[in-house]
Design a protein around this motif. Structure first.
Motif, PDB file in Angstrom:
ATOM      1  N   LEU A 124       0.797  -1.084  -0.020  1.00 34.71           N
ATOM      2  CA  LEU A 124      -0.090   0.118   0.178  1.00 34.71           C
ATOM      3  C   LEU A 124       0.905   1.251  -0.011  1.00 34.71           C
ATOM      4  N   TYR A 125       0.599   2.103  -0.728  1.00 34.19           N
ATOM      5  CA  TYR A 125       1.302   3.382  -0.937  1.00 34.19           C
ATOM      6  C   TYR A 125       0.427   4.545  -0.918  1.00 34.19           C
ATOM      7  N   ILE A 126       0.810   5.586  -0.148  1.00 31.55           N
ATOM      8  CA  ILE A 126       0.106   6.902   0.258  1.00 31.55           C
ATOM      9  C   ILE A 126       0.875   7.985  -0.281  1.00 31.55           C
ATOM     10  N   ASP A 127       0.700   8.636  -1.492  1.00 32.11           N
ATOM     11  CA  ASP A 127       1.600   9.725  -1.955  1.00 32.11           C
ATOM     12  C   ASP A 127       1.246  10.908  -1.197  1.00 32.11           C
ATOM     13  N   ASN A 128       2.395  12.361  -1.505  1.00 33.19           N
ATOM     14  CA  ASN A 128       2.134  13.230  -0.766  1.00 33.19           C
ATOM     15  C   ASN A 128       0.993  14.038  -1.271  1.00 33.19           C
ATOM     16  N   ASN A 129       0.172  13.731  -2.268  1.00 36.39           N
ATOM     17  CA  ASN A 129      -1.070  14.433  -2.753  1.00 36.39           C
ATOM     18  C   ASN A 129      -2.310  13.542  -1.975  1.00 36.39           C
ATOM     19  N   GLN A 130      -2.220  12.537  -1.017  1.00 33.19           N
ATOM     20  CA  GLN A 130      -3.103  11.572  -0.483  1.00 33.19           C
ATOM     21  C   GLN A 130      -3.776  10.657  -1.407  1.00 33.19           C
ATOM     22  N   LYS A 131      -2.902  10.469  -2.578  1.00 33.24           N
ATOM     23  CA  LYS A 131      -3.714   9.409  -3.625  1.00 33.24           C
ATOM     24  C   LYS A 131      -3.255   7.920  -2.770  1.00 33.24           C
TER      25      LYS A 131
END
Length: 170
Positions: A124-131
């Motif tokens: 699971l990944y959460i990027d700095n744009n909350q995607k």
């Protein structure tokens, strides 16, 4: 005085009872702190009322708690900081310390991506744009599920787990 070896120790006895003691000393390039099963308590004042950390006789360490019930029990905010190193900060959870089947959380210091892994594989990944990406480290939408057979299922926990919706990829 010495205890259990040739290295000097400073021992403090409770009421002259040689079975109840605390002590400090050194051995083989290390500082030794000893107790007969008692807790080590660290205070931040002079009158012993502002306890900051406790090491129980069973080895559990408590910060912000006087009765830690796990190996490390923090009853406050926790900060993990790698300082000025270039590597990403990771918190590892390993159940046996024998194989690389650990789980970890990673915060990428350059991109700001939060990364969760199971069995040492990105999950699971959460990027700095909350995607959020499941099966992808670069989600293009708010939630992206990428796999060979993508299925997203919404089910009820009441009434026998009836499905409300199921979306399958082509």
């Amino acid at each position: 005085s010495s205890l259990g070896g040739a290295y000097p120790k400073l021992l403090i006895y409770d009421g002259g009872d040689s079975a109840n003691f605390s002590g400090i000393g050194h051995s083989s390039s290390q500082m030794d702190f000893m107790t007969n099963g008692w807790d080590f308590v660290f205070y931040a004042d002079t009158d012993g009322t502002d306890e900051r950390m406790r090491i129980k006789g069973n080895g559990n360490v408590g910060i912000g708690t006087t009765n830690p019930d796990e190996r490390l029990h923090v009853s406050a905010s926790l900060k993990v900081d790698r300082g000025n190193v270039t590597a990403n900060t990771r918190i590892y959870l390993d159940h046996d310390n024998l194989t690389d089947d650990y789980y970890y959380w990673e915060l990428n210091r350059v991109s700001g991506v939060m990364h969760f892994a199971t069995n040492n594989v990105g999950a699971l990944y959460i990027d700095n744009n909350q995607k959020v990406g499941i099966g992808t480290s670069g989600p293009n939408d708010l939630l992206e599920l990428r796999t060979n057979t993508p299925v997203l299922r919404l089910s009820s926990t009441s009434g026998g787990g009836a499905e409300y919706a199921q979306i399958k990829g082509v």
